[in-house]
Design a protein around this motif. Structure first.
Motif, PDB file in Angstrom:
ATOM      1  N   THR A  31       0.672  -1.318   0.173  1.00 14.15           N
ATOM      2  CA  THR A  31      -0.121   0.288  -0.418  1.00 14.15           C
ATOM      3  C   THR A  31       1.016   1.315   0.012  1.00 14.15           C
ATOM      4  O   THR A  31       0.293   2.212  -0.148  1.00 14.15           O
ATOM      5  CB  THR A  31      -0.984   0.199   1.221  1.00 14.15           C
ATOM      6  OG1 THR A  31      -0.489  -0.070   2.891  1.00 14.15           O
ATOM      7  CG2 THR A  31      -1.772  -1.408   1.142  1.00 14.15           C
ATOM      8  N   SER A  33       1.544   3.224   2.332  1.00 15.32           N
ATOM      9  CA  SER A  33       1.706   3.814   3.201  1.00 15.32           C
ATOM     10  C   SER A  33       2.930   4.012   4.132  1.00 15.32           C
ATOM     11  O   SER A  33       3.069   3.114   5.089  1.00 15.32           O
ATOM     12  CB  SER A  33      -0.021   3.030   4.189  1.00 15.32           C
ATOM     13  OG  SER A  33      -0.668   3.364   5.413  1.00 15.32           O
ATOM     14  N   ILE A 109      -4.141   5.893  -0.729  1.00 17.98           N
ATOM     15  CA  ILE A 109      -4.083   4.618  -0.906  1.00 17.98           C
ATOM     16  C   ILE A 109      -4.603   3.995  -2.045  1.00 17.98           C
ATOM     17  O   ILE A 109      -5.900   4.149  -1.737  1.00 17.98           O
ATOM     18  CB  ILE A 109      -4.118   4.136   0.519  1.00 17.98           C
ATOM     19  CG1 ILE A 109      -3.546   4.591   1.693  1.00 17.98           C
ATOM     20  CG2 ILE A 109      -4.138   2.696   0.395  1.00 17.98           C
ATOM     21  CD1 ILE A 109      -3.658   3.941   2.644  1.00 17.98           C
ATOM     22  N   PRO A 116      -3.989  -2.527   5.205  1.00 18.29           N
ATOM     23  CA  PRO A 116      -3.710  -1.453   6.303  1.00 18.29           C
ATOM     24  C   PRO A 116      -5.050  -2.083   7.407  1.00 18.29           C
ATOM     25  O   PRO A 116      -4.342  -2.949   8.441  1.00 18.29           O
ATOM     26  CB  PRO A 116      -3.665  -0.463   5.791  1.00 18.29           C
ATOM     27  CG  PRO A 116      -4.249  -0.584   4.106  1.00 18.29           C
ATOM     28  CD  PRO A 116      -3.922  -1.655   3.713  1.00 18.29           C
ATOM     29  N   VAL A 180      -4.907   5.867   8.833  1.00 18.37           N
ATOM     30  CA  VAL A 180      -5.574   4.740   7.163  1.00 18.37           C
ATOM     31  C   VAL A 180      -6.767   4.929   6.904  1.00 18.37           C
ATOM     32  O   VAL A 180      -6.998   5.340   6.067  1.00 18.37           O
ATOM     33  CB  VAL A 180      -4.966   3.604   7.595  1.00 18.37           C
ATOM     34  CG1 VAL A 180      -5.478   2.571   6.411  1.00 18.37           C
ATOM     35  CG2 VAL A 180      -3.750   2.725   7.518  1.00 18.37           C
ATOM     36  N   ASP A 192      -2.420  10.507   6.979  1.00 22.49           N
ATOM     37  CA  ASP A 192      -1.297   9.154   7.158  1.00 22.49           C
ATOM     38  C   ASP A 192      -0.112   9.824   7.547  1.00 22.49           C
ATOM     39  O   ASP A 192      -0.019   9.041   8.488  1.00 22.49           O
ATOM     40  CB  ASP A 192      -1.436   8.621   5.337  1.00 22.49           C
ATOM     41  CG  ASP A 192      -0.892   7.355   5.700  1.00 22.49           C
ATOM     42  OD1 ASP A 192      -0.833   6.355   6.769  1.00 22.49           O
ATOM     43  OD2 ASP A 192      -0.071   6.653   4.860  1.00 22.49           O
TER      44      ASP A 192
END
Length: 335
Positions: A31, A33, A109, A116, A180, A192
């Motif tokens: 992802t 992230s 994302i 996540p 997230v 994020d």
């Protein structure tokens, strides 16, 4: 504190963090992230910290040597202090850097959006079991103390360290889940970055608390008030000692206390009788406070007249304790 209880909590946290770190890192690769990356590094740092605590506990068991006559018990404090440094640098500062980097270049994302959230929920469940183990083991030795007092006053560092790490991990996971989720809802990567920054600040705060508390142990702390009272009662609870002139205690390790006292003894005819009396007092101290393993008692003939005149043994004590009240300088029992 039970060493076995501390080891059980450390092993539980280590197993949980290794598994969580792997799943978080896979989620980050899928992802991109920043919250997942920060949490991955957080779990890696925690795993390393638990390994350090286990290493410190093992090294502390080494026998005393001529170079280290009081043994290696304080190694547990040293490794706990290293843990705070690792948590601050590897965990907290890295998370703050990653938050700044993501804020400078935010991106949503776009792929594997369910990963996540799933990983974080599973991680919260696994971390909760680790935290539950730490709480359960801590309750065996915490008694009626509040949690804050237990963390601040515990002489064995392992359980407070694991408790704070697990608490930080759980709160950090909630922060990551917040960042997230908001990123997925708003399609804005700045959320994020905010979640990552919250994780970094949390880890820095926990690391500072750990460093402060462990520093106090490294400097050397005396016995708790109830143990001091028990030692004083054991010393004077017999005809061998008339009074305590002065006394000091010091933890040589989490489960080893040193007691040094100058005591007023009645006049006796020979050294054998004096030595026998001192041995009896030492046995009473160890029975009252089992962790008092290193005991030094210096016998002296207390003289009230010498104390009033400012000479002799009592006068020496008064000079050694300039902040004492007049009756304390004259030999009132105390620590």
């Amino acid at each position: 504190m039970s060493a076995n209880g501390g080891t059980k909590a450390i092993v539980a946290a280590l197993l949980a963090n290794v598994g969580i770190a792997i799943t978080k890192f896979i989620a980050f690769l899928l992802t991109a992230s920043s919250s997942m990356l920060a949490e991955s590094i957080h779990s890696v740092a925690d795993s390393g910290n638990q390994a350090l605590l286990l290493l410190g506990g093992r090294r502390a068991k080494r026998a005393a040597t001529p170079q280290h006559p009081f043994g290696y018990g304080r190694e547990r404090y040293i490794y706990a202090f290293i843990v705070s440094i690792v948590l601050f640098s590897v965990g907290g500062l890295f998370a703050l850097y990653e938050a700044w980097h993501k804020w400078s270049d935010p991106h949503p994302i776009e792929e594997w959006q369910w990963v996540p959230v799933t990983v974080l929920v599973v991680a919260i469940i696994m971390e909760s079991f680790s935290f539950r183990t730490a709480i359960k083991e801590s309750n065996h030795v915490r008694g009626n103390q509040s949690w804050v007092h237990f963390v601040r006053r515990a002489k064995a560092p392992e359980l407070p360290v694991v408790l704070l790490e697990d608490l930080g991990a759980l709160v950090g996971l909630v922060f990551a889940l917040f960042g997230v989720t908001m990123t997925l809802i708003t399609d804005n990567g700045e959320w994020d970055a905010i979640g990552t920054a919250m994780i970094g600040i949390l880890l820095v705060v926990i690391a500072v608390v750990l460093a402060i508390e462990t520093k106090s142990l490294l400097l050397g702390e005396g016995a708790e008030a109830h143990d001091v009272a028990a030692i004083e009662k054991a010393i004077t609870d017999g005809p061998e000692v008339e009074r305590i002139i002065h006394m000091k205690t010091l933890y040589l390790g989490p489960e080893e206390l040193m007691v040094a006292a100058k005591v007023g003894v009645p006049a006796c005819d020979n050294a054998e009788e004096l030595a026998r009396g001192i041995n009896v007092v030492e046995a009473r101290i160890r029975a009252a406070v089992p962790i008092a393993r290193v005991i030094y008692l210096e016998p002296d003939i207390y003289s009230a007249a010498a104390a009033q005149a400012g000479t002799g043994a009592a006068a020496h004590t008064a000079v050694a304790q300039p902040g004492a009240e007049p009756d304390e300088a004259a030999g009132r029992p105390g620590s």
